[in-house]
Design a protein around this motif. Structure first.
Motif, short mmCIF file in Angstrom:
data_model
loop_
_atom_site.label_atom_id
_atom_site.label_comp_id
_atom_site.label_asym_id
_atom_site.label_seq_id
_atom_site.Cartn_x
_atom_site.Cartn_y
_atom_site.Cartn_z
N GLN A 13 0.83 -1.20 0.00
CA GLN A 13 0.00 0.00 0.00
C GLN A 13 0.86 1.25 0.00
OE1 GLN A 13 -2.65 -0.30 3.38
NE2 GLN A 13 -4.08 -1.60 2.25
N PRO A 14 0.33 2.34 -0.49
CA PRO A 14 1.08 3.61 -0.42
C PRO A 14 1.53 3.90 1.00
CG PRO A 14 -0.84 3.87 -1.81
CD PRO A 14 -0.96 2.51 -1.19
N GLN A 39 11.69 -0.09 -14.81
CA GLN A 39 11.06 0.16 -16.10
C GLN A 39 9.58 -0.16 -15.99
OE1 GLN A 39 12.87 -1.82 -19.46
NE2 GLN A 39 11.98 -0.31 -20.87
N ALA A 40 8.76 0.85 -16.22
CA ALA A 40 7.31 0.69 -16.22
C ALA A 40 6.83 0.50 -17.65
CB ALA A 40 6.65 1.92 -15.60
N PRO A 41 5.66 -0.12 -17.85
CA PRO A 41 5.15 -0.34 -19.21
C PRO A 41 5.08 0.95 -20.00
CG PRO A 41 3.86 -1.57 -17.64
CD PRO A 41 4.77 -0.69 -16.83
N PRO A 88 2.45 5.32 -5.48
CA PRO A 88 1.96 4.62 -6.67
C PRO A 88 2.88 4.78 -7.87
CG PRO A 88 0.14 5.68 -5.54
CD PRO A 88 1.39 6.12 -4.84
N GLU A 89 3.53 5.92 -7.99
CA GLU A 89 4.43 6.13 -9.13
C GLU A 89 5.73 5.33 -9.05
OE1 GLU A 89 3.03 8.46 -7.19
OE2 GLU A 89 4.43 10.13 -6.77
N ASP A 90 5.95 4.65 -7.93
CA ASP A 90 7.09 3.74 -7.82
C ASP A 90 6.78 2.37 -8.43
OD1 ASP A 90 7.63 5.10 -4.56
OD2 ASP A 90 8.79 5.54 -6.37
N GLY A 110 14.40 -9.12 -13.24
CA GLY A 110 13.54 -8.10 -12.65
C GLY A 110 12.57 -8.66 -11.62
N THR A 111 12.10 -7.78 -10.75
CA THR A 111 11.09 -8.14 -9.76
C THR A 111 10.04 -7.03 -9.76
OG1 THR A 111 10.73 -8.79 -7.45
CG2 THR A 111 12.37 -7.07 -7.82
N GLN A 112 8.77 -7.43 -9.76
CA GLN A 112 7.67 -6.48 -9.87
C GLN A 112 7.37 -5.84 -8.52
OE1 GLN A 112 5.69 -5.52 -12.68
NE2 GLN A 112 4.91 -4.00 -11.22
N VAL A 113 7.28 -4.53 -8.52
CA VAL A 113 6.83 -3.77 -7.35
C VAL A 113 5.56 -3.03 -7.74
CG1 VAL A 113 7.35 -1.84 -5.81
CG2 VAL A 113 9.13 -3.52 -6.37
N THR A 114 4.49 -3.27 -6.98
CA THR A 114 3.21 -2.62 -7.24
C THR A 114 2.78 -1.90 -5.97
OG1 THR A 114 2.59 -4.33 -8.82
CG2 THR A 114 0.83 -2.93 -7.98
#
Length: 117
Positions: A13-14, A39-41, A88-90, A110-114
């Protein structure tokens, strides 16, 4: 065979925190440089933070300075990224880069951070 493997991503969460790890193996000589990129989509890959040399000179992107901390364990060829106060922008795929004394670059998958509520 050289391998660079990231771990530690996830959904947060933020305002939350995550600690990413990157383990390098198979190097003939210890990397002179290690860094975290993201790297974001639809966006270009950008530097997040890096560390250069055996005295760990660090550098941070302006957007993460004061929130993220990079650290390296030279003995274990391991790189960490402590991420606090996530926004969120991270949200992105975070990638680890290792550069040998012969200027050859190796990248992990890579590893996804949401970051989302």
């Amino acid at each position: 065979q050289v391998q660079v493997v990231e771990s530690g991503g996830g959904l947060v969460q933020p305002g939350g925190s995550l600690n990413l790890s990157c383990v390098g193996s198979g190097f003939i000589s210890s990397p002179i440089y290690m860094g975290w990129y993201r790297q974001a989509p639809g966006k270009e890959r950008e530097l997040v933070a890096d560390t250069t040399g055996y005295d760990d000179k660090t550098n941070y992107a302006a957007s993460v300075k004061g929130r993220f901390t990079i650290a390296r364990d030279h003995a274990k060829n391991t790189l960490f990224l402590q991420m606090n106060n996530l926004k969120p922008e991270d949200t992105s795929v975070y990638l680890c880069n290792a550069r040998t004394p012969w200027r050859v670059n190796f990248w992990g998958q890579g590893t996804q951070v949401t970051v989302s509520s």
